[in-house]
Design a protein around this motif. Structure first.
Motif, PDB file in Angstrom:
ATOM      1  N   TRP A  43      39.315  64.822  34.959  1.00 38.65           N
ATOM      2  CA  TRP A  43      39.672  66.391  33.573  1.00 38.65           C
ATOM      3  C   TRP A  43      40.802  67.497  34.244  1.00 38.65           C
ATOM      4  CZ3 TRP A  43      34.596  66.647  30.507  1.00 38.65           C
ATOM      5  CH2 TRP A  43      34.613  65.103  30.368  1.00 38.65           C
ATOM      6  N   GLN A  72      43.781  60.527  33.618  1.00 40.27           N
ATOM      7  CA  GLN A  72      43.908  62.363  33.646  1.00 40.27           C
ATOM      8  C   GLN A  72      43.453  62.353  31.617  1.00 40.27           C
ATOM      9  OE1 GLN A  72      46.291  64.187  33.773  1.00 40.27           O
ATOM     10  NE2 GLN A  72      48.689  63.323  33.896  1.00 40.27           N
ATOM     11  N   LEU A  73      42.784  63.141  32.156  1.00 40.51           N
ATOM     12  CA  LEU A  73      42.669  63.803  30.278  1.00 40.51           C
ATOM     13  C   LEU A  73      43.053  65.014  30.302  1.00 40.51           C
ATOM     14  CD1 LEU A  73      41.588  63.162  27.663  1.00 40.51           C
ATOM     15  CD2 LEU A  73      39.019  64.792  28.328  1.00 40.51           C
ATOM     16  N   VAL A  74      43.976  65.428  29.637  1.00 42.27           N
ATOM     17  CA  VAL A  74      44.202  67.227  29.257  1.00 42.27           C
ATOM     18  C   VAL A  74      43.696  68.023  28.512  1.00 42.27           C
ATOM     19  CG1 VAL A  74      46.024  69.054  29.479  1.00 42.27           C
ATOM     20  CG2 VAL A  74      46.571  67.119  30.067  1.00 42.27           C
ATOM     21  N   SER A  75      42.099  69.114  29.044  1.00 43.38           N
ATOM     22  CA  SER A  75      41.447  69.479  27.965  1.00 43.38           C
ATOM     23  C   SER A  75      41.817  71.160  28.525  1.00 43.38           C
ATOM     24  CB  SER A  75      39.750  68.407  28.687  1.00 43.38           C
ATOM     25  OG  SER A  75      39.220  68.788  27.822  1.00 43.38           O
ATOM     26  N   SER A  76      41.685  71.723  27.042  1.00 42.81           N
ATOM     27  CA  SER A  76      41.936  73.350  27.472  1.00 42.81           C
ATOM     28  C   SER A  76      40.892  73.929  28.462  1.00 42.81           C
ATOM     29  CB  SER A  76      42.345  73.439  25.989  1.00 42.81           C
ATOM     30  OG  SER A  76      40.923  74.919  26.079  1.00 42.81           O
ATOM     31  N   LYS A  83      32.451  71.262  27.274  1.00 44.36           N
ATOM     32  CA  LYS A  83      32.888  69.462  27.557  1.00 44.36           C
ATOM     33  C   LYS A  83      32.198  68.904  28.139  1.00 44.36           C
ATOM     34  CE  LYS A  83      36.913  66.954  27.229  1.00 44.36           C
ATOM     35  NZ  LYS A  83      36.740  65.785  26.434  1.00 44.36           N
ATOM     36  N   THR A  86      28.370  68.981  27.996  1.00 46.99           N
ATOM     37  CA  THR A  86      27.962  68.610  27.190  1.00 46.99           C
ATOM     38  C   THR A  86      27.809  66.600  28.055  1.00 46.99           C
ATOM     39  OG1 THR A  86      28.859  69.659  25.914  1.00 46.99           O
ATOM     40  CG2 THR A  86      27.642  67.459  25.076  1.00 46.99           C
TER      41      THR A  86
ATOM     42  N   MET B 151      25.459  71.597  19.416  1.00 46.94           N
ATOM     43  CA  MET B 151      26.594  70.479  20.007  1.00 46.94           C
ATOM     44  C   MET B 151      25.944  68.840  20.627  1.00 46.94           C
ATOM     45  SD  MET B 151      29.549  72.688  21.210  1.00 46.94           S
ATOM     46  CE  MET B 151      29.101  72.578  23.193  1.00 46.94           C
ATOM     47  N   PHE B 155      25.626  65.555  20.170  1.00 42.15           N
ATOM     48  CA  PHE B 155      26.567  65.004  20.993  1.00 42.15           C
ATOM     49  C   PHE B 155      25.585  63.469  21.309  1.00 42.15           C
ATOM     50  CE2 PHE B 155      27.998  63.506  25.514  1.00 42.15           C
ATOM     51  CZ  PHE B 155      29.051  62.892  25.556  1.00 42.15           C
ATOM     52  N   ASN B 242      41.736  70.177  10.865  1.00 46.16           N
ATOM     53  CA  ASN B 242      41.775  71.471  12.419  1.00 46.16           C
ATOM     54  C   ASN B 242      40.677  71.563  12.910  1.00 46.16           C
ATOM     55  OD1 ASN B 242      44.143  72.576  11.007  1.00 46.16           O
ATOM     56  ND2 ASN B 242      43.456  73.796   9.550  1.00 46.16           N
ATOM     57  N   PHE B 244      38.314  72.019  15.572  1.00 49.19           N
ATOM     58  CA  PHE B 244      38.954  71.134  17.653  1.00 49.19           C
ATOM     59  C   PHE B 244      37.051  71.534  18.152  1.00 49.19           C
ATOM     60  CE2 PHE B 244      39.139  73.394  21.328  1.00 49.19           C
ATOM     61  CZ  PHE B 244      40.169  73.335  21.829  1.00 49.19           C
ATOM     62  N   LEU B 245      36.177  71.804  18.381  1.00 46.63           N
ATOM     63  CA  LEU B 245      35.370  72.209  18.925  1.00 46.63           C
ATOM     64  C   LEU B 245      35.102  70.823  18.888  1.00 46.63           C
ATOM     65  CD1 LEU B 245      34.181  73.901  21.680  1.00 46.63           C
ATOM     66  CD2 LEU B 245      32.590  74.844  19.468  1.00 46.63           C
ATOM     67  N   PRO B 247      35.570  67.609  18.796  1.00 45.02           N
ATOM     68  CA  PRO B 247      36.795  66.361  19.004  1.00 45.02           C
ATOM     69  C   PRO B 247      36.904  66.695  20.425  1.00 45.02           C
ATOM     70  CG  PRO B 247      37.337  67.338  17.012  1.00 45.02           C
ATOM     71  CD  PRO B 247      36.633  68.092  17.274  1.00 45.02           C
ATOM     72  N   LEU B 248      36.899  68.602  20.942  1.00 42.98           N
ATOM     73  CA  LEU B 248      36.641  68.733  22.550  1.00 42.98           C
ATOM     74  C   LEU B 248      35.717  67.986  23.552  1.00 42.98           C
ATOM     75  CD1 LEU B 248      38.768  70.315  24.715  1.00 42.98           C
ATOM     76  CD2 LEU B 248      36.397  72.035  23.947  1.00 42.98           C
ATOM     77  N   ILE B 249      34.734  67.730  22.696  1.00 40.39           N
ATOM     78  CA  ILE B 249      33.302  67.604  23.397  1.00 40.39           C
ATOM     79  C   ILE B 249      33.313  65.812  23.341  1.00 40.39           C
ATOM     80  CG2 ILE B 249      30.807  67.544  23.606  1.00 40.39           C
ATOM     81  CD1 ILE B 249      31.842  69.914  23.991  1.00 40.39           C
ATOM     82  N   VAL B 251      35.072  63.624  22.378  1.00 42.71           N
ATOM     83  CA  VAL B 251      36.635  62.700  22.823  1.00 42.71           C
ATOM     84  C   VAL B 251      37.465  62.695  24.616  1.00 42.71           C
ATOM     85  CG1 VAL B 251      39.797  62.840  22.643  1.00 42.71           C
ATOM     86  CG2 VAL B 251      38.028  63.360  20.772  1.00 42.71           C
ATOM     87  N   THR B 252      36.731  61.637  25.426  1.00 43.02           N
ATOM     88  CA  THR B 252      37.258  61.725  26.805  1.00 43.02           C
ATOM     89  C   THR B 252      38.681  60.914  26.872  1.00 43.02           C
ATOM     90  OG1 THR B 252      35.677  60.324  26.733  1.00 43.02           O
ATOM     91  CG2 THR B 252      34.849  62.241  26.760  1.00 43.02           C
ATOM     92  N   SER B 253      39.950  60.170  26.143  1.00 47.69           N
ATOM     93  CA  SER B 253      41.105  59.140  26.420  1.00 47.69           C
ATOM     94  C   SER B 253      42.027  60.544  25.885  1.00 47.69           C
ATOM     95  CB  SER B 253      41.014  58.035  26.740  1.00 47.69           C
ATOM     96  OG  SER B 253      40.774  57.443  25.301  1.00 47.69           O
ATOM     97  N   MET B 257      43.193  61.292  20.566  1.00 49.25           N
ATOM     98  CA  MET B 257      43.027  62.510  20.563  1.00 49.25           C
ATOM     99  C   MET B 257      43.533  62.680  18.835  1.00 49.25           C
ATOM    100  SD  MET B 257      44.562  64.804  23.626  1.00 49.25           S
ATOM    101  CE  MET B 257      43.752  65.160  24.890  1.00 49.25           C
ATOM    102  N   SER B 264      45.754  71.712  23.056  1.00 50.53           N
ATOM    103  CA  SER B 264      46.146  72.138  24.439  1.00 50.53           C
ATOM    104  C   SER B 264      46.484  71.945  25.706  1.00 50.53           C
ATOM    105  CB  SER B 264      43.973  71.996  25.096  1.00 50.53           C
ATOM    106  OG  SER B 264      44.411  70.805  24.117  1.00 50.53           O
TER     107      SER B 264
END
Lengths: 431, 310, 308
Positions: A43, A72-76, A83, A86, B151, B155, B242, B244-245, B247-249, B251-253, B257, B264
């Protein structure tokens, strides 16, 4: 009513499962496909040139190592911590993550974070080749928790045109803070809304590390050597903060309380000087800028210093096979050859001293991004690091509030620092 | 959905709403002073302008060069319009795939919300059942704890579903993006409030004729609640699109997305590529505008005109 | 229970009374899909994180020792939390009525069939659809102490420049203005939907009786909008008390914590200071505050909200 009953059952099941899951975190042995290829997930928060460079290196590595598949994973990068925390809780951390250096003392507490100490001790890592400040930032209580991914430092970036117009000689490597403040005053033109300097005034770590460098140059320290008490409220601290106070009072500094406009104001020709890192250079296409190391205090034995905020590649344990593959990838990624490629492609400073000392490389980098050479040389002025205590976020917050209160004219330097020191002492004592 | 009697006159019904609010006096002596256009335009144009300033800024920024975007005060009149930012942004990452993911998630979430929330909203608005107040309070309570706090438990629950019920619902699957949003207390509360404004007499007549509760809901209440239903649909689509938070948590590939996560790719640790980011934002916004323009037709349908007069 | 408002079903006419027997079962059946989903993904997480507020947790280590009510006791001695509550309440007290008033006026202006009306309505909707980032950046620019348009305008009429977001006394009000701006579209959309339910006949009858437009608005439109208004009051309040994005994207709680609201402070404690247990305790104090305010709103609404 069947549906209701069944759903109640599910709800009950979930509750029980959660209680159970809380006790035994399932260790994931996955990540290996049937054909024996080990998967490594990285990441990062790379964009643009950095992203292209990383992708190219990753593909190169995958080609050379057919039994490993790095993805890879692009993450803000701003919110990647939420992230990761968690994911760690859920037992699904990545194998490698790019993490800000200031998180290091806290990251060190995560049990899944791989202790790299024994790995980097192996000669082929050439660990001592990483700059001292980087190694210090990656080491928490004797434990290496990450491998330097990026290094930067603070220096003066100045607008040559504005200096000429104001009749001020450009900054030299022997400048003092008196020279700096005098120049800032001359560069300030209220009618044009032009300021001599800009100081991030949101009270965040960005505010604090600008002050840290000044504090060290004045001969001070953030904490006492044993990291048990605040030391920034020393005469040196007051001296450094008084410099900021004077500039705020004569209005030669734009106090950016939302910390959003710095680079843009600089690029628009509204600022004579900024104290910033190499990442800003590529965002200044419209001005003729120069770079100089930071000034020091007249007669100070501490000399010219700066502060570095190295970021790290942190490896997480997802089973020994994946850990081994991940460590191997990080080793390759941070080896001198790849450091050189990365640096030239992205404009980032080299993380290894051997690369930084290579004259032809520094010239090439400086050609790509003028001013980089000064930042590379400035790495040797990194003499101190932030204290690696896990209460550091609280230390930073207290100092940030003290600095901003002085910048906004709400408090006197010594009173503000004493007040912050009291809060920090309490935190360090465990309250 | 079967239109209620008289719905065909919806276009006629819109007309009287001209001075429904009662603010516009339609007195003959004023007629002489009439402008060639409605004077309301003079009020509405400035309002609309103020409301769309952020959109204008997005559009302008999306057409700037990197150098222009690095100015403060910002450039408002670009020297040239750099339309190339749009294809550039679109090809930075697989945005086609992100759009597809966002669309799938949003469609499922909105359909589920409309069905589930109207059933529950109707029960809470019109029926007396055991535990109703406590239940409603409990649902509302879920809105009162910030997501930053819940959150991690959410999860873990979703992960449990993925591991034990259906892997499609698990972490890093589109199902995980839908699952916690299939029903919202917001939707139930919203429809409960709107159902209560529909005259109860209409229902009572049908119930006396022997129509079931569900029948009343679908044959009478929902057709009369088109403005509310389409409003809820538009709001739910927007929130889901819209988001964001969450999906951010989860989604890992890259292939899972959604569009907001894809944005991002333009926000680095120290620098943001504003023109590309805003080009991406505008592209993300366009489907929402289409949705609204379509939904709007139903917003204005007058309950009073279609239901009571018909 | 405070949430029970005026209830048409409470007084069923004779003919319907017979049908009332299966009411409990049907009511539950209709509500259950939503209740189950929200129960699992909404309520259960709330209960699970309640546990966290009685623990010491940094989100990093798996050990989460019980500390009883220590987190809560610490809260009551935390001056920053006290300030955060004050800022949150001031924000809510200004934001909720402000948004509703602006929203109502704009909705009424947009509730007519003139040409291009759909363009205007779309403009209102756009404020919800654009990202808060854009709004934040524009507000930073408009209100910049040196380069902002607002100060240029003030200077033009002879008023000296104001520090706005860099002032500890003004920043919170700038955030209020910005957030009202961002939420106006939402209130407009809700009121527009509700205005469709105002029967034209009532207005026509009142007009024949000689009522002025303003009187008709006050005596007919406003009462008939009251269910929508209750919805807005409750929803806006719940959101206002949990303000985060607008602060995070502009002032980061500053200057000098002048805009530190509860959820921002909570986020800071959890994800910057690694004090998750303490942050959870804040969330539950906030929860109780919201619950009480919402209950009061529903109770008061019984007197004012008019259902058909």
């Amino acid at each position: 009513m069947m549906r209701k009953m069944r759903a109640c059952g599910i709800a009950l099941g979930v509750t029980t499962a959660l209680v159970l899951a809380g006790c035994s975190s399932s260790s994931d042995s996955g990540g290996e496909s049937s054909n024996g290829v080990t998967k490594v997930v990285v990441w990062n928060g790379y964009t643009d040139a950095q992203a292209k460079n990383f992708t190219a290196l990753m593909n190169e590595y995958n080609k050379a190592n057919p039994n490993v598949q790095v993805s890879q994973l692009v993450s803000s990068s701003d919110q990647v911590l939420q992230k990761i925390l968690t994911a760690v809780r859920g037992g699904t951390p990545p194998d490698v993550a790019y993490m800000f250096g200031s998180w290091a003392p806290n990251i060190a507490k995560i049990p899944q974070v791989v202790d790299m100490t024994s790995y980097v001790a192996q000669p082929e890592w050439n660990w001592a080749d990483f700059y001292e400040g980087e190694r210090a930032a990656a080491t928490v209580k004797g434990k290496v928790i990450g491998v330097p991914a990026l290094v930067d430092n603070l220096a003066i970036v100045y607008n040559k045109t504005l200096f000429k117009a104001a009749g001020v000689a450009p900054p030299t490597a022997t400048w003092t803070w008196d020279d700096f403040t005098a120049a800032a005053k001359k560069l300030t033109v209220p009618a044009k809304k032009q300021y001599g300097w800009l100081m991030p005034g949101d009270g965040s770590e960005d505010t604090v590390w600008h002050f840290d460098a000044m504090l060290w140059e004045a001969g001070g320290d953030i904490l006492t050597p044993d990291n048990t008490k605040a030391a920034f409220n020393s005469p040196a601290g007051v001296k450094a903060l008084t410099t900021l106070q004077q500039m705020a009072q004569d209005k030669s500094v734009y106090v950016d309380t939302t910390n959003a406009q710095g680079t843009k104001l600089m690029n628009s020709g509204k600022l004579g000087m900024m104290v910033t890192g190499p990442w800003d250079l590529s965002s200044l296409p419209d001005i003729d800028y120069g770079v100089q190391i930071m000034p020091t205090y007249n007669g100070s034995s501490a000399g010219h210093q700066t502060i570095s905020g190295p970021d790290n590649w942190v490896v997480f344990n997802n089973g020994s096979k994946r850990e081994k593959a991940a460590v191997d990838f990080v080793k390759w990624l941070t080896a001198a050859a790849q450091v050189k490629t990365t640096s030239l492609a992205s404009g980032d400073l080299p993380t290894r001293e051997s690369v930084g000392q290579e004259q032809s490389f520094v010239e090439a980098l400086n050609k790509k991004l003028p001013g980089s050479a000064v930042f590379v040389k400035n790495l040797s002025n990194v003499k101190k690091a932030r204290p690696p205590v896990d209460q550091y976020p609280a230390v930073s917050e207290a100092m940030g509030q003290a600095i901003v209160s002085v910048l906004l004219g709400k408090a006197e330097p010594s009173a503000a620092l004493d007040n912050a020191a009291k809060q920090v002492d309490a935190k360090l004592a465990g309250n | 959905m079967t239109p209620p009697v008289g719905a065909s006159t919806a276009t006629d019904a819109v007309r009287p709403s001209d001075d429904e609010s009662g603010l516009e006096a339609d007195q003959p002596e004023r007629r002489r002073l009439r402008l060639p256009f409605s004077p309301w335009h003079l009020v509405l144009i400035p309002i609309a302008f103020i409301l769309i300033i952020p959109l204008l800024w997005m559009l302008i920024t999306s057409l700037l060069t990197p150098s222009e975007a690095n100015q403060f005060p910002p450039v408002i009149i670009p020297r040239e319009l750099r339309f190339q930012n749009y294809p550039d942004a679109f090809t930075t990452a697989p945005f086609g795939k992100f759009l597809l993911n966002s669309t799938i998630v949003t469609l499922v979430v909105v359909v589920s919300n409309l069905v589930v929330c109207s059933l529950a909203g109707y029960a809470f608005a019109r029926m007396r059942f055991w535990g109703r107040s406590a239940l409603f309070l409990a649902l509302m309570a879920t809105l009162m704890v910030p997501f930053q706090v819940t959150m991690i438990p959410v999860f873990l629950i979703v992960k449990w579903f993925g591991d034990n019920v259906w892997s499609f619902m698990g972490i890093n699957h589109l199902g995980a993006l839908m699952l916690p949003n299939l029903a919202t207390a917001f939707g139930i509360f919203f429809l409960r409030q709107f159902f209560q404004t529909v005259p109860v007499e209409l229902e009572e007549a049908a119930r006396v004729d022997g129509t079931s509760r569900i029948g009343v809901l679908f044959k009478i209440l929902l057709p009369l609640s088109l403005p509310a239903m389409s409003t809820l649909a538009a709001l739910t689509i927007l929130t889901s699109w819209n988001d964001f938070l969450w999906p951010l948590i989860v989604v890992t590939s890259q292939d899972q997305m959604t569009v907001p996560l894809g944005l991002s790719y333009f926000q680095g640790a120290h620098t943001t590529d504003w023109p590309l980011l805003m080009a991406g934002n505008v592209m993300s916004l366009l489907p929402m505008l289409v949705v609204f323009v379509v939904a709007q037709r139903y917003f204005v349908q007058s309950v009073a005109a279609t239901g009571l007069k018909g | 229970m405070a949430t029970v408002t005026e209830d048409p079903a409470r007084r069923p006419p004779g003919a319907l009374r017979r049908l009332g027997r299966s009411e409990h079962a049907t009511g539950w059946a209709l509500a259950s899909p939503g209740v189950i989903l929200i129960g699992i993904f909404g309520l259960l997480p709330v209960l699970l994180s309640l546990k966290l507020s009685f623990q010491k947790s940094d989100l990093l280590t798996p050990e989460t020792p019980w500390v009883g009510t220590a987190n809560y006791r610490k809260l009551f001695n935390d001056p920053v939390f006290a300030a955060a509550i004050e800022h949150t309440l001031i924000f809510t007290a200004l934001f909720v009525p402000g948004t509703m008033l602006v929203g109502l006026l704009v909705a009424v202006a947009m509730n007519r069939s003139i040409r291009f009306i759909s363009v205007y309505r779309t403009a209102a909707y756009v404020t919800m659809a654009v990202s808060t980032i854009s709004e934040g950046i524009i507000f930073l620019w408009l209100t910049d102490k040196d380069y902002g348009l607002v100060n240029s305008a003030l200077n033009a009429v002879g008023i000296s420049s104001q520090p706005f977001l860099s002032s500890t006394s003004q920043a919170l009000y700038v955030i209020v203005a910005m957030t009202i701006w961002g939420w106006t579209g939402f209130a407009v959309i809700i009121y527009l939907a509700a205005l469709q339910g105002v029967p034209v006949e009532l207005h026509e009858a009142a007009a024949i009786d000689g009522a002025s437009p303003f009187t008709r608005f006050r005596t007919i439109t406003v009462p008939l909008l009251s269910p929508a208004s209750l919805f807005l009051v409750v929803w806006l309040t719940i959101n206002a008390l949990q303000l985060f994005d607008e602060v995070y994207l502009t002032t980061r709680g500053g200057p000098l914590r002048a805009t530190t609201v509860i959820v921002y402070y909570l986020w800071d404690q959890a994800f910057v200071q690694f004090q998750a247990g303490y942050a959870a305790a804040m969330a539950y104090v906030l929860f109780v505050v919201i619950l009480i305010i919402t209950a009061i709103q529903f109770r008061i609404s019984r007197r004012y909200v008019h259902y058909s």
